[in-house]
Design a protein around this motif. Structure first.
Motif, short mmCIF file in Angstrom:
data_model
loop_
_atom_site.label_atom_id
_atom_site.label_comp_id
_atom_site.label_asym_id
_atom_site.label_seq_id
_atom_site.Cartn_x
_atom_site.Cartn_y
_atom_site.Cartn_z
N THR A 160 20.68 1.93 -59.19
CA THR A 160 20.96 0.88 -58.44
C THR A 160 20.25 0.84 -57.04
O THR A 160 19.94 -0.23 -56.42
CB THR A 160 22.53 1.05 -58.01
N ALA A 161 19.80 2.01 -56.74
CA ALA A 161 19.28 2.16 -55.27
C ALA A 161 17.64 2.15 -55.52
O ALA A 161 16.97 1.62 -54.59
CB ALA A 161 19.30 3.64 -54.86
N PHE A 162 17.13 2.79 -56.56
CA PHE A 162 15.69 2.45 -57.04
C PHE A 162 15.07 1.12 -56.98
O PHE A 162 14.02 0.73 -56.44
CB PHE A 162 15.47 2.97 -58.11
N MET A 163 15.84 0.27 -57.34
CA MET A 163 15.42 -1.31 -57.70
C MET A 163 15.17 -1.94 -56.37
O MET A 163 14.14 -2.47 -56.16
CB MET A 163 16.41 -1.68 -58.54
N PRO A 164 16.14 -2.03 -55.14
CA PRO A 164 15.80 -2.57 -54.12
C PRO A 164 14.75 -1.99 -53.29
O PRO A 164 14.08 -2.38 -52.57
CB PRO A 164 17.04 -2.92 -53.55
N ALA A 165 14.79 -0.48 -53.54
CA ALA A 165 13.89 0.02 -52.97
C ALA A 165 12.35 -0.35 -53.18
O ALA A 165 11.47 -0.37 -52.30
CB ALA A 165 13.95 1.57 -53.09
N MET A 166 11.90 -0.24 -54.39
CA MET A 166 10.77 -0.75 -55.02
C MET A 166 10.44 -2.10 -54.30
O MET A 166 9.08 -2.19 -53.97
CB MET A 166 10.71 -0.59 -56.58
N SER A 167 11.29 -2.95 -54.43
CA SER A 167 11.27 -4.30 -53.80
C SER A 167 10.62 -4.69 -52.46
O SER A 167 9.95 -5.02 -51.86
CB SER A 167 12.10 -5.28 -54.28
N LEU A 168 11.62 -3.65 -51.65
CA LEU A 168 11.54 -3.65 -50.10
C LEU A 168 10.33 -2.96 -49.65
O LEU A 168 9.83 -3.40 -48.52
CB LEU A 168 12.73 -2.99 -49.62
N ALA A 169 9.89 -2.34 -50.40
CA ALA A 169 8.71 -1.44 -50.01
C ALA A 169 7.36 -2.34 -49.64
O ALA A 169 6.60 -2.08 -48.99
CB ALA A 169 8.24 -0.31 -51.19
N THR A 170 7.52 -3.70 -50.49
CA THR A 170 6.30 -4.64 -50.42
C THR A 170 6.91 -5.79 -49.68
O THR A 170 6.08 -6.76 -49.64
CB THR A 170 5.71 -4.79 -51.93
N HIS A 171 8.01 -5.62 -49.23
CA HIS A 171 8.45 -6.95 -48.52
C HIS A 171 7.71 -7.25 -47.17
O HIS A 171 7.66 -6.48 -46.50
CB HIS A 171 9.99 -6.77 -48.17
N GLY A 172 7.62 -8.56 -46.98
CA GLY A 172 7.05 -9.11 -45.91
C GLY A 172 5.53 -8.44 -45.39
O GLY A 172 5.08 -8.72 -44.17
N VAL A 173 5.10 -7.73 -46.45
CA VAL A 173 3.62 -7.36 -46.01
C VAL A 173 2.51 -8.31 -46.41
O VAL A 173 2.82 -9.24 -47.08
CB VAL A 173 3.34 -5.91 -46.71
N GLU A 174 1.55 -8.19 -45.71
CA GLU A 174 0.49 -9.36 -46.08
C GLU A 174 0.10 -8.98 -47.05
O GLU A 174 -0.33 -7.80 -47.55
CB GLU A 174 -0.72 -9.23 -44.93
#
Length: 509
Positions: free
Chosen positions: A382-396
């Motif tokens: 449950t925690a790893f999935m949003p973490a993986m996505s958020l790590a590249t969120h909003g980055v150029e």
């Protein structure tokens, strides 16, 4: 970019879901390799006459090359192209695996492991960044990262199962050879279906001083934790390595703040949400090492499980991770903020770890270990999935590779810290317990019993620390990460600071 969701999907690559299969397969191969060799190590050591002093280098050679070169690999993917870097990483990893499987000496095996680390450092960040630039619709991105997160979290346990089967029924060399078909299928599929958006490349020149400082600093840091485990935390070589790592990484930050085209743009790590992801993921991996390391020893040495039985015992945790990632994380990622998935996810994992502090010599697998690893798997997935996505969120887009590399770097450093820290705690607790109860061991049988009791006491002491570390990960995820929920309508990233700011409320993973 237009902000209406129906128009977003019309720009998406129609073969992106096929591409996900091959990206996920490559990620599984890299994650498997982190644990599959551990099971085979005793057999390889005996076959190649590797000394006890050198056996740790089978693991360390890979860790140093992989951890030290991840940032470089991420930036190469941004500059050279993620698809090309991905394919080169696959081919190189397969070749290094073939070399390891065919090893006739300890030197040949160690060289192969280092080469695996080099090509893994190209492969891992390019795989994650390909997902970041190919899946731009929020709901699709949630599904894609659900699959990726499940593999990233559960692959290590699968490696234990596969390593046990291959070592017990075939030969330790197959723990290397098994990578070749994985890589061949993934490379062929990548060539056929992956289409990387051309505008996502970074045309800047490579930051050579940054590469040298980051690589040497990370190698010194990972090696320092390795030496701490074997030589002690206060040994002079250990302290010297920590000092060298601090100096090199401080110099790296100073250089990166001044050069025109940095290896790691500081905007990538100073973002509050990404910083929270990197910190909480690194801590969570430390906690996970408490599970894999000590529960594997407990099952084989104390409970007498075979390698295959030990691997199968971890299978429910894999099921929990897949469920948590694809059925909870992916379904809720567009409905609730990521901190409300990551924080509770780490808390559920910590509750599972807390159950494991109750293990004893005669602990029942169905009554204690099974519910514990199910909770761990469910929470981590449950925690790893949003973490993986958020790590590249909003980055150029041009920084997607290096942002992805930071995810792997935090996990790799977390793994090194976890191994050294928790092993040291376990060893100290084991020695203290054995010394305190030595008077009761009057016969050979009671001495053997005391040895096992001391080991279990050491394991539970280290696992108790892992509980605390997971609680800290939950606290960081809950307080530091402030991104809102996804609503299915934004782009992954724009091409400047304004675009990044605009993306945050829409695509907050």
């Amino acid at each position: 970019m237009p902000e209406t969701a129906p128009h977003k999907t019309s720009y998406a690559d129609p073969r992106r879901w096929n591409a996900l299969i091959f990206i996920a397969l490559a990620q599984l191969m890299v994650v498997l390799d982190a644990t599959i060799v551990n099971i085979a190590l005793p057999s390889a050591q005996a076959d190649l006459n590797i000394s006890d002093g050198n056996k740790q280098w089978v693991i360390t050679a890979y860790a140093l090359a992989f951890g030290g070169l991840l940032l470089f690999g991420g930036r190469v993917a941004d500059l050279w192209g993620r698809k090309q870097t991905f394919i080169v990483g696959l081919v190189g990893f397969a070749a290094a695996s073939a070399l390891g499987g065919a090893a006739v000496s300890s030197g040949m095996l160690l060289g192969a492991r280092a080469l695996q680390g080099v090509f893994g450092a190209l492969l891992a960040p390019s795989a994650l960044s390909l997902l970041a630039v190919m899946f731009t619709d929020a709901k699709e991105r949630a599904k894609a990262f659900g699959v990726f997160g499940a593999i990233a979290g559960g692959g290590g346990a699968v490696g234990l199962i596969l390593g046990g089967v291959l070592t017990e029924y075939l030969d330790w060399r197959w723990t290397f050879f098994v990578n070749i078909p994985f890589a061949a299928v993934a490379a062929a599929g990548a060539i056929a279906v992956i289409r990387e958006p051309s505008e996502s490349r970074n045309p800047s020149k490579l930051d050579i001083p940054g590469v040298l400082l980051a690589t040497s600093g990370l190698v010194a840091l990972v090696y320092a934790f390795t030496r701490a485990e074997s030589d002690g935390w206060s040994a002079r070589p250990t302290i010297a390595l920590y000092v060298a790592a601090a100096v090199l990484l401080t110099a790296f930050v100073i250089v990166e703040s001044r050069v025109k085209a940095p290896l790691l743009p500081l905007r990538v790590i100073t973002d509050r949400n990404r910083g929270g992801v990197y910190a909480s993921l690194g801590l969570a991996v430390i906690g996970m090492f408490g599970l894999f390391l000590f529960l594997t020893y407990y099952m084989q040495i104390v409970k007498g499980y075979s390698p295959v039985e030990t691997g199968l015992a971890f299978l429910p945790m894999v099921a929990g991770m897949i469920t948590g990632s694809t059925q909870i994380g992916a379904r809720l990622m567009t409905r609730v903020p990521p901190r409300l998935l990551m924080g509770p996810g780490f808390l559920v994992a910590a509750s599972g770890m807390l159950l494991l502090t109750q293990i004893d010599l005669d602990t029942s697998y169905p009554a204690v270990i099974l519910p514990a690893i199910l909770l761990l798997g469910l929470g981590m997935g449950t925690a790893f999935m949003p973490a993986m996505s958020l790590a590249t969120h909003g980055v150029e887009p041009r920084d997607a590779g290096v942002a992805s590399a930071m995810v792997n770097t935090s996990q790799q450093v977390g793994g090194a810290i976890g191994t050294a820290l928790l092993n040291t705690i376990a060893a100290s607790a084991t020695t203290a317990y054995a010394t305190g109860h030595a008077a009761t061991a009057s016969s050979a049988s009671s001495a053997k019993l005391l040895q096992l009791q001391s080991m279990v006491h050491g394991y539970t002491a280290a696992i108790a620390w892992a509980v605390g570390i997971l609680l800290l990960a939950a606290a960081i995820a809950t307080t530091l990460i402030s991104a809102g929920r996804q609503d299915g309508g934004g782009a992954v990233a724009g091409s400047g600071d304004e675009a990044v700011e605009d993306a945050v409320p829409v695509m907050a993973h």
